[in-house]
Structure formats: C-alpha cells, structure tokens
Design a protein around this motif. Sequence first.
Motif, PDB file in Angstrom:
ATOM      1  N   ALA A  37       0.739  -1.227   0.021  1.00 59.16           N
ATOM      2  CA  ALA A  37       0.083  -0.031  -0.116  1.00 59.16           C
ATOM      3  C   ALA A  37       0.897   1.204  -0.048  1.00 59.16           C
ATOM      4  N   PRO A  38       0.695   2.205  -0.939  1.00 57.97           N
ATOM      5  CA  PRO A  38       1.245   3.500  -0.767  1.00 57.97           C
ATOM      6  C   PRO A  38       0.807   4.500   0.182  1.00 57.97           C
ATOM      7  N   ILE A  39       1.504   4.278   1.300  1.00 56.19           N
ATOM      8  CA  ILE A  39       0.754   4.969   2.629  1.00 56.19           C
ATOM      9  C   ILE A  39       1.335   6.461   2.467  1.00 56.19           C
ATOM     10  N   SER A  40       0.596   7.591   2.693  1.00 54.27           N
ATOM     11  CA  SER A  40       0.776   8.746   2.810  1.00 54.27           C
ATOM     12  C   SER A  40       0.900   9.360   4.083  1.00 54.27           C
ATOM     13  N   ILE A  41       0.175   8.816   5.002  1.00 57.53           N
ATOM     14  CA  ILE A  41       0.391   9.119   6.204  1.00 57.53           C
ATOM     15  C   ILE A  41       0.274   8.169   7.382  1.00 57.53           C
ATOM     16  N   LEU A  42       1.113   7.953   8.314  1.00 61.73           N
ATOM     17  CA  LEU A  42       0.780   6.730   9.481  1.00 61.73           C
ATOM     18  C   LEU A  42       1.068   7.722  10.663  1.00 61.73           C
ATOM     19  N   VAL A  43      -0.055   7.621  11.423  1.00 62.21           N
ATOM     20  CA  VAL A  43      -0.126   8.304  12.766  1.00 62.21           C
ATOM     21  C   VAL A  43      -0.465   7.221  13.772  1.00 62.21           C
ATOM     22  N   GLY A  44       0.208   7.518  15.064  1.00 63.28           N
ATOM     23  CA  GLY A  44      -0.038   6.634  16.274  1.00 63.28           C
ATOM     24  C   GLY A  44       0.234   7.526  17.465  1.00 63.28           C
ATOM     25  N   THR A  45      -0.305   6.826  18.639  1.00 60.89           N
ATOM     26  CA  THR A  45      -0.126   7.406  19.914  1.00 60.89           C
ATOM     27  C   THR A  45       0.890   7.049  21.007  1.00 60.89           C
ATOM     28  N   ASP A  46       1.608   5.696  20.310  1.00 57.15           N
ATOM     29  CA  ASP A  46       2.694   5.200  21.230  1.00 57.15           C
ATOM     30  C   ASP A  46       3.640   4.593  20.265  1.00 57.15           C
ATOM     31  N   ALA A  47       4.708   5.305  20.231  1.00 54.97           N
ATOM     32  CA  ALA A  47       5.777   4.580  19.393  1.00 54.97           C
ATOM     33  C   ALA A  47       6.444   3.125  20.249  1.00 54.97           C
ATOM     34  N   MET A  90      -3.258   4.653  12.966  1.00 52.43           N
ATOM     35  CA  MET A  90      -4.014   4.524  11.749  1.00 52.43           C
ATOM     36  C   MET A  90      -3.379   5.011  10.555  1.00 52.43           C
ATOM     37  N   ALA A  91      -3.675   4.955   9.381  1.00 51.56           N
ATOM     38  CA  ALA A  91      -3.054   5.638   8.249  1.00 51.56           C
ATOM     39  C   ALA A  91      -3.963   5.814   7.027  1.00 51.56           C
ATOM     40  N   ILE A  92      -3.419   6.665   6.075  1.00 51.62           N
ATOM     41  CA  ILE A  92      -4.216   6.818   4.788  1.00 51.62           C
ATOM     42  C   ILE A  92      -3.297   6.236   3.823  1.00 51.62           C
ATOM     43  N   ALA A  93      -3.966   5.793   2.794  1.00 50.83           N
ATOM     44  CA  ALA A  93      -2.949   5.010   1.621  1.00 50.83           C
ATOM     45  C   ALA A  93      -3.867   5.269   0.410  1.00 50.83           C
ATOM     46  N   SER A  94      -3.319   5.616  -0.840  1.00 49.01           N
ATOM     47  CA  SER A  94      -3.975   5.347  -2.235  1.00 49.01           C
ATOM     48  C   SER A  94      -4.736   4.043  -2.201  1.00 49.01           C
ATOM     49  N   ARG A  95      -5.745   4.132  -2.944  1.00 47.47           N
ATOM     50  CA  ARG A  95      -6.198   2.529  -3.286  1.00 47.47           C
ATOM     51  C   ARG A  95      -5.711   2.347  -4.818  1.00 47.47           C
ATOM     52  N   PRO A  96      -5.349   1.008  -4.898  1.00 48.83           N
ATOM     53  CA  PRO A  96      -4.879   0.643  -6.199  1.00 48.83           C
ATOM     54  C   PRO A  96      -5.566   1.053  -7.436  1.00 48.83           C
ATOM     55  N   ALA A  97      -5.229   1.109  -8.583  1.00 44.21           N
ATOM     56  CA  ALA A  97      -6.156   1.242  -9.631  1.00 44.21           C
ATOM     57  C   ALA A  97      -6.034  -0.087 -10.520  1.00 44.21           C
ATOM     58  N   VAL A  98      -7.065  -0.957 -10.466  1.00 46.02           N
ATOM     59  CA  VAL A  98      -7.261  -2.176 -11.231  1.00 46.02           C
ATOM     60  C   VAL A  98      -8.214  -2.221 -11.854  1.00 46.02           C
ATOM     61  N   ALA A  99      -8.228  -2.509 -13.135  1.00 43.83           N
ATOM     62  CA  ALA A  99      -9.328  -2.675 -13.963  1.00 43.83           C
ATOM     63  C   ALA A  99      -9.828  -3.999 -13.951  1.00 43.83           C
ATOM     64  N   VAL A 100     -11.228  -3.856 -13.916  1.00 50.97           N
ATOM     65  CA  VAL A 100     -12.067  -5.327 -13.695  1.00 50.97           C
ATOM     66  C   VAL A 100     -11.794  -6.106 -14.799  1.00 50.97           C
ATOM     67  N   GLU A 101     -11.658  -5.692 -16.257  1.00 42.82           N
ATOM     68  CA  GLU A 101     -11.290  -6.271 -17.319  1.00 42.82           C
ATOM     69  C   GLU A 101     -10.137  -7.251 -17.191  1.00 42.82           C
ATOM     70  N   ASP A 102      -9.253  -6.644 -16.439  1.00 47.79           N
ATOM     71  CA  ASP A 102      -7.841  -7.299 -16.465  1.00 47.79           C
ATOM     72  C   ASP A 102      -8.059  -8.642 -15.464  1.00 47.79           C
TER      73      ASP A 102
END
Length: 249
Positions: A37-47, A90-102
Amino acid sequence: MSDQQGLVDRFRAARRDPQLAVLEGFHAVKHALRFGAPISILVGTDAAEVQRLAAVLAPDLGERLSASLQLVCAEVFARLAPRPPRPGIMAIASRPAVAVEDLVRDRSPRPIVLLEDPRSPANLGACVRVAAAADAAGVLTTGPQDPWQPAALRGAAGLHYALPVIRVQRPVVRERPVIAVDPGGEAFTPAVVPPRAVLAFGAERYGLSAGVLAAADRRVSIPMRAGVSSLNLATCVSAVLFAWRLSQV
Ligand SMILES: C[S@@+](CC[C@H](N)C(=O)[O-])C[C@H]1O[C@@H](n2cnc3c(N)ncnc32)[C@H](O)[C@@H]1O
C-alpha cells in the motif's frame, strides 16, 4: 488552522475520498504495508507500543513503521475515526487502480469471489480477508456498499492490498464459468469448481438474485443440519474457498 485540526480534516476527507483508503488499527496497517500500500501518512499515539507489536507480529515491518510513524496525542487521535482503534495507529493510503477487465481476463485458474449486494461492511471485509488467505484471484462486489470503506478495510485487516477488490455495476456472468453458491443447490464438492470460476455468493438476508441464479452454470450448496437456514456469508465463502484450496494441494 492548527496542524492538529489539519490532521483531523485530512482523515475526515479521506474517509469520503474514493481514491483513498483509511486503515484503522495495527493489523490493517501491517497487511496494507506488507502488500504494497502506498501509505501517505501513518499516525499513532505510542511509538513503543507500535515497536512492541511489530516485534511480535510483523518483524519484517518494524523499521518501516518506526521511520514513518507520526506521533499524535490521544485527544487528537480520538478525533480521527468514529471508533478509534486500539492500539492507536491509523494510516491513509491510495487505493490501487485495477481494471475489472484485467481481473476477469486473467488466465490464472484461481477463482474470483463475487459478492452480490453484500450489506454488512464488516462481513464484506471478512470475505476479502479469507479470499486473500485462500489466494483467490480477486473479489468483485455489487450494490451500494463501497468495499474499500474503512469498516470493510478493518474487517479485512487491510488485506484489500493482497488481491484486486473491485466494485462493479452488475455481476460478471460472461467470460468465466459461474458457480452460484446457494442453499438450494446440489451438494458442493471441490470438483465442481472449474478453473477460472466465478464463485457467486448472495446478500446476507435475501441470497442471490434470480438473474445470477439463472445465469449460473451450476448451483451448489453446503449441506447443513436440519433446521439451520444458512451460514453467515463470510463463513460460507471461507468454507467454499478452503475446500477448493485444500483440494489443489
Ligand atoms: C446468509 S446467506 C443468505 C440466506 C438467504 N436467506 C438465502 O436463502 O440465500 C448469504 C449467502 O451465503 C451463502 N450461503 C450461506 N449458507 C449457505 C449454504 N448452506 N449453502 C450454500 N450457500 C450458502 C449463499 O451465497 C447466500 O446467498
């Protein structure tokens, strides 16, 4: 706007963004990272807690988690999700672009799981999780539920990144053999699953539509004790996929 309010707004916007995925909790973040997953931000409260969990559950990811983790206080973290996960990561990531046809044209013999109009995001996520574990080719869903919504990602423990998960307008019933999994069918055996099958499962309350049942090449059931109406959707997906998988080895 403070940085903290900016973070809250960013997570709130991500929950509504069809290009993004919000990953809640250690297991979801772990699997998403592991499967690219291409994670753009990862946050947490306790390293220290994240490091402890990584050492036990994901030693392969310990360094990446430490390097990316942005620490936030518990009060801010609590505002990032309606039900903030514990431990706090928690994190935010981009969703992968996958074509249903493929996915549909892929020549691999592994089956595709089709979920027709699943209603419960947690159940949908559990189906994705077992499809990933059984190494199915992918998961297609129909109906209004976004299979990438945070509750489904949480139910799947982030395993959406391990295989294609795509919402489609209507059930794909051409180009591949379709096996309708339905309590009214003939008794299931793994031999009824041909290469490249679409295994179609119905909605929690109403089951498969008449259209999918009519278009299916076969209709199979998991025999149950008298008096039991049906299995839970994800339980049924698990039974069928693992019967198939175990028959392959
Ligand atoms: C909770 S069930 C739906 C029950 C619905 N009342 C029906 O009769 O189909 C959700 C889905 O799980 C699958 N399922 C559950 N139990 C099953 C069984 N014993 N045999 C085959 N499929 C089953 C079917 O795909 C079904 O559409």
